[in-house]
Design a protein around this motif. Structure first.
Motif, mmCIF file in Angstrom:
data_model
loop_
_atom_site.group_PDB
_atom_site.id
_atom_site.type_symbol
_atom_site.label_atom_id
_atom_site.label_comp_id
_atom_site.label_asym_id
_atom_site.label_seq_id
_atom_site.Cartn_x
_atom_site.Cartn_y
_atom_site.Cartn_z
ATOM 1 N N LEU A 29 -14.771 20.462 -57.365
ATOM 2 C CA LEU A 29 -15.823 20.755 -57.022
ATOM 3 C C LEU A 29 -16.034 22.154 -56.534
ATOM 4 C CD1 LEU A 29 -18.433 19.545 -58.641
ATOM 5 C CD2 LEU A 29 -18.903 18.363 -56.395
ATOM 6 N N VAL A 30 -16.665 22.910 -56.867
ATOM 7 C CA VAL A 30 -16.850 24.098 -55.936
ATOM 8 C C VAL A 30 -18.190 24.400 -56.036
ATOM 9 C CG1 VAL A 30 -14.188 25.292 -56.356
ATOM 10 C CG2 VAL A 30 -16.276 25.750 -58.125
ATOM 11 N N ALA A 31 -19.421 24.284 -56.876
ATOM 12 C CA ALA A 31 -20.386 24.184 -56.900
ATOM 13 C C ALA A 31 -20.987 22.897 -57.078
ATOM 14 C CB ALA A 31 -21.480 25.089 -57.865
ATOM 15 N N CYS A 32 -22.207 22.089 -56.095
ATOM 16 C CA CYS A 32 -23.369 21.384 -57.127
ATOM 17 C C CYS A 32 -24.413 22.112 -56.704
ATOM 18 C CB CYS A 32 -23.027 20.195 -55.961
ATOM 19 S SG CYS A 32 -23.507 18.549 -56.808
ATOM 20 N N ASN A 33 -25.745 22.820 -57.645
ATOM 21 C CA ASN A 33 -26.860 23.074 -58.003
ATOM 22 C C ASN A 33 -27.943 22.061 -58.681
ATOM 23 O OD1 ASN A 33 -25.369 24.968 -56.321
ATOM 24 N ND2 ASN A 33 -25.128 26.179 -58.665
ATOM 25 N N GLU A 34 -28.688 21.828 -56.876
ATOM 26 C CA GLU A 34 -29.880 21.277 -57.750
ATOM 27 C C GLU A 34 -31.191 21.992 -58.283
ATOM 28 O OE1 GLU A 34 -31.349 19.000 -54.741
ATOM 29 O OE2 GLU A 34 -30.420 16.777 -56.253
ATOM 30 N N GLU A 35 -31.225 22.672 -59.740
ATOM 31 C CA GLU A 35 -32.302 23.395 -59.829
ATOM 32 C C GLU A 35 -33.499 23.100 -60.472
ATOM 33 O OE1 GLU A 35 -31.026 26.383 -59.258
ATOM 34 O OE2 GLU A 35 -28.707 26.595 -59.892
ATOM 35 N N ARG A 36 -34.442 23.311 -59.710
ATOM 36 C CA ARG A 36 -35.865 22.912 -60.580
ATOM 37 C C ARG A 36 -36.599 24.532 -60.917
ATOM 38 N NH1 ARG A 36 -34.815 20.476 -56.202
ATOM 39 N NH2 ARG A 36 -35.847 17.961 -56.452
ATOM 40 N N GLU A 59 -42.210 21.287 -65.520
ATOM 41 C CA GLU A 59 -41.378 21.064 -64.369
ATOM 42 C C GLU A 59 -39.665 20.949 -65.734
ATOM 43 O OE1 GLU A 59 -40.677 21.476 -59.941
ATOM 44 O OE2 GLU A 59 -40.060 19.674 -60.506
ATOM 45 N N LEU A 60 -39.094 21.549 -65.132
ATOM 46 C CA LEU A 60 -37.251 21.218 -65.801
ATOM 47 C C LEU A 60 -36.718 20.605 -64.175
ATOM 48 C CD1 LEU A 60 -34.942 20.587 -67.440
ATOM 49 C CD2 LEU A 60 -34.679 23.307 -67.160
ATOM 50 N N ARG A 61 -36.134 19.111 -63.747
ATOM 51 C CA ARG A 61 -34.986 19.356 -62.961
ATOM 52 C C ARG A 61 -33.523 19.301 -63.064
ATOM 53 N NH1 ARG A 61 -34.718 15.363 -58.667
ATOM 54 N NH2 ARG A 61 -35.924 13.970 -60.183
ATOM 55 N N PHE A 62 -32.943 19.992 -62.856
ATOM 56 C CA PHE A 62 -31.041 19.577 -63.768
ATOM 57 C C PHE A 62 -30.454 19.701 -61.847
ATOM 58 C CE2 PHE A 62 -31.869 24.020 -64.470
ATOM 59 C CZ PHE A 62 -30.549 24.426 -64.293
ATOM 60 N N VAL A 63 -28.851 19.294 -62.128
ATOM 61 C CA VAL A 63 -27.901 19.117 -61.772
ATOM 62 C C VAL A 63 -26.869 19.769 -62.478
ATOM 63 C CG1 VAL A 63 -26.375 18.073 -60.095
ATOM 64 C CG2 VAL A 63 -29.061 16.899 -60.364
ATOM 65 N N GLN A 64 -26.768 21.056 -61.544
ATOM 66 C CA GLN A 64 -25.330 21.915 -62.259
ATOM 67 C C GLN A 64 -24.276 21.417 -61.610
ATOM 68 O OE1 GLN A 64 -25.286 25.886 -63.480
ATOM 69 N NE2 GLN A 64 -25.944 24.600 -64.852
ATOM 70 N N MET A 65 -22.542 21.056 -62.251
ATOM 71 C CA MET A 65 -21.398 21.343 -60.910
ATOM 72 C C MET A 65 -20.036 21.850 -62.111
ATOM 73 S SD MET A 65 -22.574 16.789 -60.626
ATOM 74 C CE MET A 65 -23.302 17.451 -62.643
ATOM 75 N N THR A 72 -33.920 26.423 -55.723
ATOM 76 C CA THR A 72 -32.388 26.114 -56.105
ATOM 77 C C THR A 72 -31.740 25.643 -54.584
ATOM 78 O OG1 THR A 72 -31.724 28.158 -57.735
ATOM 79 C CG2 THR A 72 -29.999 26.082 -56.976
ATOM 80 N N ARG A 73 -31.258 24.888 -54.761
ATOM 81 C CA ARG A 73 -30.641 23.423 -53.432
ATOM 82 C C ARG A 73 -29.202 23.446 -53.576
ATOM 83 N NH1 ARG A 73 -35.942 19.935 -52.952
ATOM 84 N NH2 ARG A 73 -37.195 20.972 -53.166
ATOM 85 N N HIS A 74 -28.432 24.348 -53.302
ATOM 86 C CA HIS A 74 -26.923 24.481 -53.036
ATOM 87 C C HIS A 74 -26.152 23.631 -51.888
ATOM 88 C CE1 HIS A 74 -27.437 28.310 -55.094
ATOM 89 N NE2 HIS A 74 -28.083 28.866 -54.081
ATOM 90 N N ALA A 75 -25.427 23.122 -52.155
ATOM 91 C CA ALA A 75 -24.802 22.084 -51.624
ATOM 92 C C ALA A 75 -23.938 22.679 -50.578
ATOM 93 C CB ALA A 75 -23.761 20.900 -52.390
#
Length: 240
Positions: free
Chosen positions: A43-50, A113-119, A23-26
Motif C-alpha cells: 500500500l502506497v496511498a490511502c486517501n480520504e477524499e471529500r 457531499e461525496l466521501r470516498f477512500v482511495q487506496m 483530502t487526508r493522506h495516510a
C-alpha cells in the motif's frame, strides 16, 4: 508481531478548499513527503477524499499502480481513456489497474457531499494492459483478491459488539471508514502485545492500524457499529 496506530487527525491535509476538495493522506503524497512514511506493505496511498457537489479531479494519468476505491457516502463519477464511464456508490468496489498507462477523471456526480477512500497498491508485474472493474454491492466479509498483486481486501460491516478476525498476513492494514472498533491487544498465547492491555486501542472513524507479522487469533470488535476496510498483504513492492 508489531502494530502502529495512526489517528485521523495525524493525516496530512491536502486538496483544494477553494475547489471543494478536502483530502487526508495516510502516506507521503503529492506535496507532502516524509521519508519514514512512504507506504506499508504493498500500500502506497490511502486517501480520504471529500468532494463538494460538482467538485472533482480533472483528467490525469496513472501508470503501473492498482487503484481501489470505496465510496462511503455519495456518488462518484468515473471516466477514463479506455472508454469506461460509471457511477460508483456506497457498497461498490471500484478497481482501476493502470498498467502501461491510463487517464481518468473523478467527480462528485450527486447533490450531496461525496466521501470516498482511495487506496493505491504496487502491482507484482509492470507494463500490463490497463484493466477496470466495479463489483456492485459487495457482500460483507467477501474477500476481494486484487489481481496482479499479493493483496486481498476484506470489507466488514459490523453491528455493535460483532467481531471480525484480523487476517493472517505479513502485513495487515485496518482502516475505519465508519464507527468505532476495539483492536484486541493480545497475542496467541494471551500475553499483551507491545505493552498494550488485552483491551487494545480503540480506532475511530478515519483511524488506521498497521499490523506486521499477524497470525490467527486477533480480532476487532465493533463499538456501536462500524465499517472496516482490511488489507491482507503478503509481500512488499519489488522493482526491476
Amino acid at each position: 508481531m508489531t502494530q502502529v496506530v495512526w489517528r485521523a487527525e495525524d493525516r496530512y491535509r491536502g486538496g483544494d478548499a477553494g475547489a471543494g476538495i478536502d483530502t487526508r493522506h495516510a502516506f507521503s503524497f503529492s506535496g507532502f513527503y516524509d521519508p519514514g512514511n512512504t507506504g506499508f506493505g504493498l500500500l502506497v496511498a490511502c486517501n480520504e477524499e471529500r468532494l463538494a457537489p460538482g467538485a472533482g479531479f480533472d483528467t490525469h494519468p496513472h501508470r503501473d499502480v492498482e487503484i481501489v476505491t470505496w465510496v462511503v457516502e455519495g456518488e462518484l463519477e468515473h471516466t477514463d481513456s479506455a472508454g469506461h464511464a460509471t457511477v460508483v456508490r456506497p457498497g461498490d468496489v471500484q478497481r482501476l489497474g493502470a498498467g502501461s498507462g491510463v487517464r481518468h477523471s473523478e467527480r462528485n456526480a450527486g447533490t450531496d457531499e461525496l466521501r470516498f477512500v482511495q487506496m493505491w497498491l504496487v502491482p507484482g508485474v509492470f507494463g500490463t494492459a490497463p484493466e477496470y472493474e466495479v463489483v456492485r454491492g459487495i457482500a460483507d466479509s467477501t474477500p476481494f483478491a486484487l489481481p496482479r498483486t499479493e493483496a486481498v481486501l476484506h470489507v466488514r460491516r459490523l453491528a455493535d459488539g460483532e467481531r471480525a478476525a484480523v487476517p493472517d498476513a505479513a502485513y495487515c492494514y485496518v482502516h475505519v471508514a465508519r464507527g468505532r472498533v476495539l483492536l484486541d491487544g493480545t497475542a496467541l498465547d494471551g500475553t499483551a502485545l507491545n505493552g498494550t492491555t488485552p483491551d487494545g486501542p480503540v480506532l475511530g472513524e478515519g483511524d488506521a492500524a498497521r499490523l506486521t507479522g499477524q497470525r490467527a487469533g486477533r480480532e476487532l470488535r465493533a463499538e456501536g457499529g462500524a465499517e472496516l476496510l482490511l488489507w491482507e498483504m503478503h509481500a512488499e513492492p519489488a522493482y526491476g
